[in-house]
Design a protein around this motif. Structure first.
Motif, short mmCIF file in Angstrom:
data_model
loop_
_atom_site.label_atom_id
_atom_site.label_comp_id
_atom_site.label_asym_id
_atom_site.label_seq_id
_atom_site.Cartn_x
_atom_site.Cartn_y
_atom_site.Cartn_z
N THR A 131 39.80 33.10 51.97
CA THR A 131 40.75 31.95 53.45
C THR A 131 41.85 31.85 53.01
N VAL A 132 42.48 32.54 52.53
CA VAL A 132 44.01 33.10 51.55
C VAL A 132 44.72 33.98 53.18
N ARG B 122 42.91 39.42 45.14
CA ARG B 122 41.81 38.39 45.24
C ARG B 122 41.90 37.52 43.59
N ASN B 123 42.02 38.11 42.54
CA ASN B 123 41.93 38.04 41.61
C ASN B 123 43.05 36.77 41.11
N TYR B 124 44.36 37.42 42.01
CA TYR B 124 45.31 35.65 42.09
C TYR B 124 45.49 34.71 42.32
N ILE B 125 45.01 35.26 43.69
CA ILE B 125 44.11 33.99 44.54
C ILE B 125 42.81 32.80 44.00
N LEU B 126 42.22 33.20 43.20
CA LEU B 126 40.61 32.90 42.10
C LEU B 126 42.13 32.51 41.26
N ASP B 127 42.44 32.78 40.25
CA ASP B 127 43.36 32.37 39.32
C ASP B 127 44.26 31.53 39.06
N ASN B 128 45.16 31.56 40.11
CA ASN B 128 46.21 30.31 40.79
C ASN B 128 45.81 29.50 41.69
N GLY B 129 44.84 29.13 42.11
CA GLY B 129 44.29 28.59 42.87
C GLY B 129 45.00 27.74 43.97
N VAL B 130 45.32 29.24 44.50
CA VAL B 130 46.09 29.34 46.30
C VAL B 130 44.89 29.00 47.15
#
Length: 124
Positions: free
Chosen positions: A61-62, A17-25
């Motif tokens: 949503t990813v 979740r953090n990766y998705i939010l921090d990297n604009g996935v």
């Protein structure tokens, strides 16, 4: 695989979740996990929410998918940008339905049941 392998630390629901939010996935992208890491996510979900993970599995949503070709190394992820190969639809019988015909969703982070705007409907 054309994408590079990414190390995000220990692979958990929270770290994904953090990766998705921090990297604009975006919702058009897919994160592929090694089979063992995907199994760990399934077990973490079961421990945390006391229910089985529904596949396809989404975080913010990813789509989070298992690498069927076994090309992703252990403890790494791959982000497939604008992925159109993986199935993104969820069987409508697996969603929570409300009496007014709208859908409810379970938050991946806290486990609360939310409406389509993210408002808490009832606590777990």
């Amino acid at each position: 695989m054309k994408s590079k392998f990414i190390y995000i630390g220990k692979i958990t629901i929270q770290s994904l979740r953090n990766y998705i939010l921090d990297n604009g996935v975006t919702e058009n992208d897919t994160i592929l996990l090694n089979t063992n890491n995907f199994d760990d996510i399934v077990l973490e979900y079961r421990r945390e929410y006391n229910e089985s993970l529904i596949v396809p599995y989404f975080i913010v949503t990813v789509l989070i998918a298992e690498d069927a070709k076994n090309e992703v190394p252990l403890n790494r992820i791959i982000v497939l940008k604008d992925d159109d190969e993986h199935i993104r639809s969820v069987d409508s019988s697996l969603k929570y339905t409300l009496c007014d015909g709208k859908y409810a969703y379970r938050c991946d982070l806290c486990g609360d049941v939310l409406d389509e705007r993210g408002n808490i409907l009832w606590d777990k």
